[in-house]
Design a protein around this motif. Structure first.
Motif, PDB file in Angstrom:
ATOM      1  N   THR A   1      12.295   6.035  -3.574  1.00  0.00           N
ATOM      2  CA  THR A   1      10.992   6.687  -3.475  1.00  0.00           C
ATOM      3  C   THR A   1       9.935   5.703  -3.966  1.00  0.00           C
ATOM      4  N   THR A   2       8.672   5.989  -3.657  1.00  0.00           N
ATOM      5  CA  THR A   2       7.565   5.222  -4.244  1.00  0.00           C
ATOM      6  C   THR A   2       6.540   6.202  -4.788  1.00  0.00           C
TER       7      THR A   2
ATOM      8  N   ALA B   1      -3.277  16.527   5.969  1.00  0.00           N
ATOM      9  CA  ALA B   1      -3.721  15.665   4.873  1.00  0.00           C
ATOM     10  C   ALA B   1      -2.744  14.512   4.658  1.00  0.00           C
ATOM     11  N   THR B   2      -1.444  14.787   4.808  1.00  0.00           N
ATOM     12  CA  THR B   2      -0.448  13.733   4.641  1.00  0.00           C
ATOM     13  C   THR B   2      -0.594  12.676   5.722  1.00  0.00           C
ATOM     14  N   ALA B   3      -0.747  13.101   6.988  1.00  0.00           N
ATOM     15  CA  ALA B   3      -0.873  12.151   8.091  1.00  0.00           C
ATOM     16  C   ALA B   3      -2.094  11.262   7.916  1.00  0.00           C
ATOM     17  N   VAL B   4      -3.201  11.852   7.490  1.00  0.00           N
ATOM     18  CA  VAL B   4      -4.422  11.071   7.285  1.00  0.00           C
ATOM     19  C   VAL B   4      -4.247  10.110   6.119  1.00  0.00           C
ATOM     20  N   ALA B   5      -3.631  10.582   5.041  1.00  0.00           N
ATOM     21  CA  ALA B   5      -3.429   9.731   3.871  1.00  0.00           C
ATOM     22  C   ALA B   5      -2.534   8.536   4.207  1.00  0.00           C
ATOM     23  N   ILE B   6      -1.470   8.776   4.973  1.00  0.00           N
ATOM     24  CA  ILE B   6      -0.590   7.674   5.362  1.00  0.00           C
ATOM     25  C   ILE B   6      -1.343   6.686   6.247  1.00  0.00           C
TER      26      ILE B   6
ATOM     27  N   ALA C   1       0.826  -1.204   0.000  1.00  0.00           N
ATOM     28  CA  ALA C   1       0.000   0.000   0.000  1.00  0.00           C
ATOM     29  C   ALA C   1       0.864   1.260   0.000  1.00  0.00           C
ATOM     30  N   LEU C   2       2.059   1.162   0.580  1.00  0.00           N
ATOM     31  CA  LEU C   2       2.979   2.297   0.608  1.00  0.00           C
ATOM     32  C   LEU C   2       3.886   2.336  -0.618  1.00  0.00           C
ATOM     33  N   GLY C   3       3.722   1.371  -1.513  1.00  0.00           N
ATOM     34  CA  GLY C   3       4.473   1.396  -2.772  1.00  0.00           C
ATOM     35  C   GLY C   3       5.613   0.411  -2.868  1.00  0.00           C
ATOM     36  N   ALA C   4       5.779  -0.462  -1.883  1.00  0.00           N
ATOM     37  CA  ALA C   4       6.894  -1.405  -1.914  1.00  0.00           C
ATOM     38  C   ALA C   4       6.701  -2.438  -3.016  1.00  0.00           C
ATOM     39  N   GLN C   5       7.820  -2.910  -3.549  1.00  0.00           N
ATOM     40  CA  GLN C   5       7.848  -3.965  -4.552  1.00  0.00           C
ATOM     41  C   GLN C   5       8.650  -5.139  -3.999  1.00  0.00           C
ATOM     42  N   PRO C   6       8.441  -6.362  -4.499  1.00  0.00           N
ATOM     43  CA  PRO C   6       9.265  -7.487  -4.054  1.00  0.00           C
ATOM     44  C   PRO C   6      10.744  -7.170  -4.206  1.00  0.00           C
TER      45      PRO C   6
ATOM     46  N   SER D   1       5.224   9.599  -2.959  1.00  0.00           N
ATOM     47  CA  SER D   1       5.606  10.840  -3.647  1.00  0.00           C
ATOM     48  C   SER D   1       4.387  11.660  -4.027  1.00  0.00           C
ATOM     49  N   ALA D   2       3.221  11.037  -4.167  1.00  0.00           N
ATOM     50  CA  ALA D   2       2.009  11.761  -4.552  1.00  0.00           C
ATOM     51  C   ALA D   2       1.359  12.506  -3.383  1.00  0.00           C
ATOM     52  N   LEU D   3       1.863  12.299  -2.157  1.00  0.00           N
ATOM     53  CA  LEU D   3       1.262  12.957  -0.997  1.00  0.00           C
ATOM     54  C   LEU D   3       1.662  14.429  -0.956  1.00  0.00           C
ATOM     55  N   PRO D   4       0.864  15.272  -0.275  1.00  0.00           N
ATOM     56  CA  PRO D   4       1.188  16.713  -0.208  1.00  0.00           C
ATOM     57  C   PRO D   4       2.596  16.973   0.330  1.00  0.00           C
ATOM     58  N   VAL D   5       2.988  16.260   1.375  1.00  0.00           N
ATOM     59  CA  VAL D   5       4.349  16.370   1.925  1.00  0.00           C
ATOM     60  C   VAL D   5       4.916  14.953   1.986  1.00  0.00           C
ATOM     61  N   PRO D   6       5.609  14.497   0.952  1.00  0.00           N
ATOM     62  CA  PRO D   6       6.058  13.102   0.907  1.00  0.00           C
ATOM     63  C   PRO D   6       6.991  12.765   2.067  1.00  0.00           C
ATOM     64  N   PRO D   7       6.725  11.694   2.779  1.00  0.00           N
ATOM     65  CA  PRO D   7       7.660  11.278   3.841  1.00  0.00           C
ATOM     66  C   PRO D   7       8.943  10.741   3.225  1.00  0.00           C
TER      67      PRO D   7
END
Length: 811
Positions: A673-674, A605-610, A551-556, A678-684
């Motif tokens: 990055t994922t 918005a970033t905290a909620v999205a994460i 969900a956070l963008g990780a790949q195998p 990266s699409a979040l308002p403030v990417p972690p």
């Protein structure tokens, strides 16, 4: 530019060594004709190798006054470091070693030329090697070893995964008769001066007892069995600063235990070989070790929110117990098949780590909580089948040797849950769930994956003329979990003059993601304010394939890929030996453990999205998550310089002088990055400045080892000075560098004197860190609670002066 200057400086030093002939090479055996086989599988003397190989013999290892093989090798080999982390859970007991400043799992470890197994432990805390699962060198006692060969060059094309930085090959003793035994005792005798206690306190701690020995036994007319045993008990050390929070002491009490853990280890080894006929020989070797340790977590004072006053009225110091069992068993046959020297073998290795948390409490259970809790187990096993062949060919050159072989490897990894009290939430609101200090593994963390791989390699060593040698190798490997990889190596050596040769190599390499990195998972329960209410939420570490990670963008995970280049020269004439080797190692797609990606159901918005991303699985309530991910690219450049000079005299005995040095630097070229983050308002940030600086400046950029060995009649003395360059300890994870500090450049002096006594007895008396040198103190601004007195990144530790005595006998 700085690397150009580094190379010029290194070349100048190399020239100085050649011109003066005043230095020696303690990292290698003094005999020029010492034979090594690591690198091309063709036996050569150590100064005739195409790639640089250091040979450390058992005598040099014994004189390092430490029961830890990792520490002994780091004392002798400038390119190898062995930091001593503290308050890092299991990593306190399974310390990672680094070669050429790279990750602990980027150096391949062999035993008698066969792949050794990794530890079950994954380093997930703030130590050097965070995110790696490496070989535990301290499972091998020095008494069992004849020599250790350290190949400082990429060798994946010959040996497979992990050989990016080089190879450490441990060769066991082979003896039909004779033996020796030794008993030693040592302790730290030091003045501890910390930032809050500049006047210092005196410490006599870390008392260490060691009993070790080996015996050679005959099997038949020509066979041998060599058995070795070691028993070590070490008391803990404590280099904590004062705790400013501690009441009743005016901020002048030590409440933590920051230092080496208590350790008790018992180890048995055997190595055997017997001819079956004129052609075939059977061989076997194996080991068993049990190592029990306990280290400390951060202290909890009486007013800590997760203390239970009914159990600990004044607070408590949680302890983490590790019970490590390590097992190895290998067997095989060597012989000739139609002119091909053949070697068929099977090698099983396993490592199990059991955790217990004691002097602790599950605060959410209140007064009914136990104070000792079984926290679970990690288990790793590896079985390797090898078939290796060598054969001389006639291509019209002076000599051509062909080596080729097949390998089949099976691996498994397990996590087992602890007792419920070690991980559960007992129902008392506002109190932490699970054991304080080290929450146990939950049933949801239980995994039991396995995989297999098959590989084939070919290695062609061409001695084209007396002066020119070229080696070409290639390897194909297929893994059941991520697919195929192919690698090559080309190396050459040209003897320009008698005693002077240039050598170089270019190769590709790889490191497969370990099962530990692919499947490790752990979850702890923390309390986070949700709508103003303290709420229990899970914070988890997940594999890349978990739903949360995806969900956070990780790949195998995919294998790391490297390109290695080296160029150097060898000079030896009479008593003088010098080697200088420059190298560059580019690694793409390095595997790292991400930062904690934290979210909340309310707020930005970033905290909620994460929060929504990490809780996309129905029923979950994660407050934060971290996961393993590819995507860090690095470039490492450096130079190794080693010189040795032997000086026999008629009246003053024999002198052996040594100077060995390593210059090394790493730059991070890319971070992961994922798309989702990266699409979040403030990417972690997935890989923050702290971890980036640890890659670049967490190991010393320079290390020098100078040694003088003197012997005459029954007496001998070894004097050694080691200079360590400074390392950086990042104190913050954001762009603010105000909390960064450095260990400082420091020089340590060691001295040992020995005398041979009647009845084949020998007595040694010595001191390591003679002048009681410490790294720079941890400043109070980053050590607000007092536990961390000194940087755990320090390449020489932070224990101070160590005095010891050793009595040995041989027969």
């Amino acid at each position: 530019m700085r690397y150009r200057n580094l190379l010029l400086a290194a070349a100048s030093v190399g020239g100085l060594v050649v011109s003066t002939g005043a230095f020696a090479q303690t990292v290698t055996a003094s005999d020029v004709d010492t034979v090594v086989v690591t690198g091309t599988r063709i036996a050569r003397s150590r100064l005739d190798t195409i790639a640089p190989v250091d040979v450390v013999d058992s005598t040099a290892l014994t004189r390092q006054a430490t029961p830890e093989l990792g520490q002994a090798l780091a004392n002798l080999a400038p390119s190898l470091d062995f930091p001593r982390p503290a308050i890092t859970d299991g990593t306190d007991s399974v310390r990672p070693a680094t070669l050429r400043g790279l990750a602990p799992d980027q150096a391949l470890v062999l035993m008698n030329g066969k792949r050794y197994h990794a530890s079950a432990l994954v380093n997930v805390n703030g130590s050097i090697g965070r995110g790696s699962a490496a070989v535990d060198l301290n499972t091998i006692p020095t008494a069992a070893l004849n020599t250790v060969e350290i190949l400082r060059d990429g060798a994946s094309a010959q040996y497979g995964s992990d050989a990016i930085a080089g190879i450490i090959n441990m060769r066991l003793r082979e003896a039909r008769s004779g033996g020796s035994a030794s008993a030693s005792f040592g302790q730290y005798d030091t003045d501890v001066k910390t930032a809050r206690n500049p006047s210092g306190r005196h410490a006599n701690d870390g008392n260490t007892w060691q009993l070790s020995g080996w015996q050679g036994l005959p099997i038949g007319a020509d066979g041998f069995l060599t058995v070795s045993a070691d028993y070590t008990f070490r008391n803990p050390t404590n280099r904590s600063d004062f705790d400013p929070r501690a009441a009743g002491g005016g901020g002048t009490r030590v409440t933590a235990r920051f230092g080496d853990p208590q350790v008790e280890s018992k180890t048995l080894f055997f190595n055997a070989g017997v001819p079956l006929d004129d052609n075939w020989k059977a061989y076997a070797f194996g080991s068993w070790q049990n190592r029990v340790g306990n280290s400390a977590a951060n202290p909890r004072l009486g007013d800590n929110a997760n203390n239970v006053l009914a159990i600990y009225p004044t607070g408590f110091l949680p302890k983490i117990g590790t019970d490590i069992t390590d097992l190895n068993l290998a067997g095989g046959f060597k012989g000739d098949i139609a002119g091909f020297a053949s070697d068929f073998s099977i090698f099983y290795g396993g490592n199990k780590v059991d955790y217990t948390t004691f002097d602790s409490v599950n605060a959410s259970r209140g007064a009914t909580s136990p104070t000792s809790m079984y926290a679970g187990q990690m288990n790793y096993g590896q079985t390797v089948f090898n078939a290796d062949f060598t054969h001389a060919l006639d291509f019209g050159f002076k000599a051509t040797n062909l080596a080729f072989g097949l390998e089949h490897r099976m691996e498994r990894y397990e996590i087992m849950a602890g007792d419920p009290a070690s991980y559960d939430f007992g129902g008392i609101a506002g109190k932490g769930a699970g054991a304080q200090g080290f929450p146990g593994f939950k049933p949801s963390n239980v995994v039991s994956p396995h995989r297999n791989s098959q590989s084939a390699y070919i290695d062609l060593d061409n001695q084209i003329t007396d002066k020119f040698d070229v080696d070409v190798a290639a390897r194909f490997e297929r893994y059941s979990d991520f697919g195929d990889t192919s690698n090559y190596k080309v190396a050459g050596r040209y003897d320009i003059l008698d005693g002077f040769a240039i050598r170089g190599a270019a190769s590709t390499g790889f490191r497969a993601p370990s099962l530990q990195q692919s499947y490790f998972t752990a979850t702890s329960t923390n309390f986070i304010a949700v709508n103003g209410v303290s709420t229990a939420v899970d914070v988890g570490t997940f594999p890349a394939t978990a739903a949360v990670s995806r969900a956070l963008g990780a790949q195998p995970l995919e294998p790391e890929k490297s390109k290695n280049y080296s160029l150097g020269f060898v000079y030896h004439k009479g008593p003088i030996e010098v080697t200088v080797d420059a190298y560059q190692i580019n690694i793409d797609n390095r595997i790292v453990l991400s930062e904690n990606i934290q979210g909340t159901p309310t707020g930005t918005a970033t905290a909620v999205a994460i929060y929504n991303l990490i809780n996309s699985t129905p029923g979950s309530a994660l407050g934060a998550a971290r996961f393993f991910i590819n995507g860090v690219n690095t470039e490492t450049k450096g130079v190794d310089i080693v010189g040795h000079y032997r000086l026999p005299t008629d009246n003053l005995g024999r002198f052996d002088f040594t100077l060995a040095s390593n210059f090394n630097g790493t730059d991070v070229k890319k971070i992961p990055t994922t798309k989702q983050l990266s699409a979040l308002p403030v990417p972690p940030i997935l890989f923050d400045r702290g971890n980036r600086l640890t890659f670049e400046k967490g190991t010393p950029a320079q290390k020098f080892v100078g040694t003088i060995d003197w012997s005459m009649s029954r007496y001998s003395i070894t004097a050694k000075a080691t200079k360590y360059g400074t390392v950086l300890i990042p104190g913050a994870t954001n762009a603010n560098a105000n909390l960064d500090y450095r260990s400082g450049a420091h020089t340590l002096a060691d001295l040992e004197g020995r005398v041979e006594l009647p009845y084949n007895l020998a007595w040694a008396l010595g001191v390591n860190n003679l002048f009681d040198e410490y790294p720079n103190q941890a400043p109070t601004i980053v050590n607000t609670n007092g536990p961390v007195g000194f940087p755990s990144f320090s390449p020489f530790g932070f224990n101070g002066r160590y005095v010891y005595s050793r009595l040995s006998v041989k027969w």
